[in-house]
Scaffold this motif. Structure first.
Motif, mmCIF file in Angstrom:
data_model
loop_
_atom_site.group_PDB
_atom_site.id
_atom_site.type_symbol
_atom_site.label_atom_id
_atom_site.label_comp_id
_atom_site.label_asym_id
_atom_site.label_seq_id
_atom_site.Cartn_x
_atom_site.Cartn_y
_atom_site.Cartn_z
ATOM 1 N N GLY A 19 18.341 -10.883 -53.204
ATOM 2 C CA GLY A 19 18.033 -9.963 -54.302
ATOM 3 C C GLY A 19 19.203 -9.098 -54.742
ATOM 4 O O GLY A 19 19.002 -8.042 -55.330
ATOM 5 N N GLY A 20 20.413 -9.545 -54.435
ATOM 6 C CA GLY A 20 21.585 -8.812 -54.917
ATOM 7 C C GLY A 20 22.195 -7.868 -53.911
ATOM 8 O O GLY A 20 22.991 -6.999 -54.271
ATOM 9 N N GLN A 21 21.860 -8.036 -52.626
ATOM 10 C CA GLN A 21 22.361 -7.125 -51.592
ATOM 11 C C GLN A 21 23.673 -7.592 -50.964
ATOM 12 O O GLN A 21 24.111 -7.031 -49.977
ATOM 13 N N LEU A 22 24.278 -8.620 -51.530
ATOM 14 C CA LEU A 22 25.522 -9.186 -51.004
ATOM 15 C C LEU A 22 25.343 -9.636 -49.553
ATOM 16 O O LEU A 22 26.136 -9.349 -48.665
ATOM 17 N N ARG B 60 38.486 -11.816 -67.955
ATOM 18 C CA ARG B 60 37.578 -10.745 -68.339
ATOM 19 C C ARG B 60 36.578 -10.430 -67.224
ATOM 20 O O ARG B 60 36.243 -9.279 -66.987
ATOM 21 N N VAL B 61 36.117 -11.438 -66.544
ATOM 22 C CA VAL B 61 35.161 -11.207 -65.452
ATOM 23 C C VAL B 61 35.857 -10.606 -64.238
ATOM 24 O O VAL B 61 35.313 -9.742 -63.556
ATOM 25 N N GLY B 62 37.083 -11.060 -63.988
ATOM 26 C CA GLY B 62 37.843 -10.536 -62.859
ATOM 27 C C GLY B 62 37.551 -11.289 -61.574
ATOM 28 O O GLY B 62 36.614 -12.098 -61.499
ATOM 29 N N PRO B 63 38.349 -11.010 -60.544
ATOM 30 C CA PRO B 63 38.191 -11.703 -59.263
ATOM 31 C C PRO B 63 37.093 -11.048 -58.423
ATOM 32 O O PRO B 63 36.663 -9.929 -58.712
ATOM 33 N N PRO B 64 36.661 -11.736 -57.367
ATOM 34 C CA PRO B 64 35.668 -11.126 -56.474
ATOM 35 C C PRO B 64 36.251 -9.906 -55.761
ATOM 36 O O PRO B 64 37.452 -9.859 -55.477
ATOM 37 N N GLY B 65 35.389 -8.947 -55.475
ATOM 38 C CA GLY B 65 35.795 -7.803 -54.666
ATOM 39 C C GLY B 65 35.984 -8.228 -53.209
ATOM 40 O O GLY B 65 35.685 -9.362 -52.839
ATOM 41 N N GLU B 66 36.448 -7.290 -52.406
ATOM 42 C CA GLU B 66 36.801 -7.627 -51.023
ATOM 43 C C GLU B 66 35.596 -8.126 -50.216
ATOM 44 O O GLU B 66 35.665 -9.169 -49.552
ATOM 45 N N ASP B 67 34.490 -7.407 -50.271
ATOM 46 C CA ASP B 67 33.298 -7.821 -49.522
ATOM 47 C C ASP B 67 32.740 -9.143 -50.058
ATOM 48 O O ASP B 67 32.264 -9.987 -49.293
ATOM 49 N N GLU B 68 32.822 -9.294 -51.361
ATOM 50 C CA GLU B 68 32.346 -10.543 -51.990
ATOM 51 C C GLU B 68 33.213 -11.721 -51.544
ATOM 52 O O GLU B 68 32.699 -12.789 -51.209
#
Ligand code: FES
Length: 108
Positions: free
Chosen positions: A41-44, A60-68
């Motif tokens: 449900g979107g909690q990574l 435009r979307v950008g790269p994944p964040g560190e936790d992602e």
């Protein structure tokens, strides 16, 4: 409002207009896009919301964040180019026209 084009694992193109959904994942779930169970449900916490961003949209979307990134790497052993967890992509007006593909198997 933004329109997002989802390319399903079967190759079908679905154009879906948002109506206030917070993320690309929320829009996909509302539309029941195949291949995106988004179990947490979107909690990574599940990595079952993977999409591959079309090359022309990646800046435009950008790269994944560190936790992602960590979550993707834990699932696939690598972080493929353009791969994002759709629950971590906020659905903003700037993404109107965004195209993403849903991998037929996780990550590809
Ligand atoms: S929905 Fe679980 S990580 Fe995105």
């Amino acid at each position: 409002m933004a329109v997002v084009v989802f390319v399903t694992p079967a190759g079908e193109r679905r154009e879906v207009a948002s109506s206030g959904e917070a993320t690309v994942m929320h829009l996909a779930v509302r539309e029941d896009v195949p291949g995106l169970p988004a179990e947490c449900g979107g909690q990574l916490a599940c990595a079952t919301c993977m999409v591959v961003v079309a090359p022309e949209w990646r800046d435009r979307v950008g790269p994944p964040g560190e936790d992602e990134r960590d979550m993707i790497e834990d699932s696939l052993g690598e972080v493929p180019e353009g791969l994002r967890l759709s629950c971590q992509v906020p659905l903003t007006a700037e993404l109107d026209g965004l195209e993403v593909s849903v991998p037929s198997q996780p990550g590809y």
